[in-house]
Design an enzyme around this catalytic site. Structure first.
Site, PDB file in Angstrom:
ATOM      1  N   GLU A  13       0.848  -1.201   0.000  1.00  9.94           N
ATOM      2  CA  GLU A  13       0.000   0.000   0.000  1.00  9.94           C
ATOM      3  C   GLU A  13       0.879   1.246   0.000  1.00  9.94           C
ATOM      4  OE1 GLU A  13      -3.035   0.699  -0.380  1.00  9.94           O
ATOM      5  OE2 GLU A  13      -4.331  -0.929   0.324  1.00  9.94           O
ATOM      6  N   ASN A 144     -10.263   4.824   1.571  1.00  9.11           N
ATOM      7  CA  ASN A 144      -9.230   4.638   0.557  1.00  9.11           C
ATOM      8  C   ASN A 144      -9.363   5.733  -0.498  1.00  9.11           C
ATOM      9  OD1 ASN A 144      -7.280   2.456   0.695  1.00  9.11           O
ATOM     10  ND2 ASN A 144      -9.023   1.040   0.785  1.00  9.11           N
ATOM     11  N   ASP A 194      -9.940   0.637  -4.272  1.00  8.61           N
ATOM     12  CA  ASP A 194      -8.905   0.726  -3.242  1.00  8.61           C
ATOM     13  C   ASP A 194      -8.216   2.077  -3.394  1.00  8.61           C
ATOM     14  OD1 ASP A 194      -6.619   0.224  -1.502  1.00  8.61           O
ATOM     15  OD2 ASP A 194      -7.112  -1.888  -1.653  1.00  8.61           O
TER      16      ASP A 194
END
Length: 294
Positions: A13, A144, A194
């Protein structure tokens, strides 16, 4: 599409291109690692972190702002250590952690929190600006896709659990000027947004958890071309390279079965692809606005 870095992350991430260092940074969130690679030299780094960390902004050539499960801190790249805590972030709640975040065009930093087991409604979205940490929205599950329109008029964020991408009007200081509105309902297409990044033309690139792809979204909210990757869980895109036409994307193995990993063994790696639309440099986090003249 090319394989940019083969190190496998349980939950890759926070992908960030550092415009001064020309180096890509990202996190293995649950693995508690900060990773980087400089494509011109091939140099890599891997730093073990003392707690879960998930997102960053660049301050200058030597320092990053890093969001962790307990706070926002300055990280020195030369020593590989945290050197200053700027703000606590739900530090009193051991059940939550930081998630997606990004510097805004005013030198602030937006950061989401979520339950460590993604408990519904346990997340929130904050902005840290000029030494103040303010909660913007509560009752989120997996915040997100934090990113900002090139003209500074709009901010974007998603709640992955609900499959919704929101947009919100911003004022001249970068604070929300209205209530968020649904921009794209990905759930209608069986998709789960995401991380995301905005491009120079105002379009977005949104990573799709569970779909192995990054999808283009127009400034009007239309879903466009899809770029596929050999990893089921694509997580966070970033624009970089010499002309910002390289689209990087992290991925994850979290939640995948052994059979799924065998079918997509590069899951958890980091990828790069050429985009027909250029991206743009990420703004720096303004540490000087927090009382630090350096």
């Amino acid at each position: 599409m090319t394989l940019f870095d083969s190190r496998i992350c349980a939950l890759g991430e926070g992908t960030l291109w550092h415009p001064e260092r020309r180096e890509l940074f990202w996190f293995d969130v649950t693995g508690r690692r900060l990773l980087s690679r400089a494509p011109e030299s091939g140099a890599t780094r891997e730093v073990a972190l003392p707690e879960i960390c998930s997102a960053a902004a660049w301050i200058d050539r030597k320092r990053l702002l890093i969001a962790s499960e307990t706070g926002l801190s300055v990280f020195d790249l030369e020593s590989g250590r945290f050197v200053r805590r700027l703000a606590d972030l739900e530090a009193e709640n051991p059940a939550t952690r930081s998630n997606d975040g990004r510097a805004d065009p005013w030198g602030g930093f937006w950061i989401g929190t979520m339950g460590k087991s993604a408990e519904p409604g346990e997340g929130a979205l904050y902005r840290y600006f000029a030494g103040e940490l303010r909660r913007l929205y509560a009752n989120l599950s997996i915040p997100n896709a934090v990113c900002f329109a090139p003209d500074r008029l709009l901010g974007y964020f998603a709640d992955t659990e609900r499959g919704l991408l929101f947009r919100v009007a911003l004022d001249a200081q970068g604070w929300p000027a209205a209530e968020p509105e649904i921009f794209v309902d990905f759930s209608r297409h069986g998709l789960w947004p995401d991380g995301a990044v905005t491009m120079a033309d105002g379009s977005l690139r949104v990573a799709l958890w569970g779909a192995g792809a990054v999808v283009a979204v127009s400034p009007q909210g239309g879903i466009g071309a899809r770029l596929s990757f050999p990893a089921l869980h694509t997580t966070c895109p970033a624009s970089g390279g010499p002309d910002y036409r390289t689209l990087f994307c992290s991925s994850a193995t979290q939640g995948l079965s052994p059979a799924q990993i065998a079918e997509a063994p590069l899951s958890g790696a980091l990828f790069a692809a050429e985009d027909s639309v250029p991206g743009k440099p990420e703004p720096a986090f303004r540490l000087d606005l927090c009382g630090d003249p350096r």
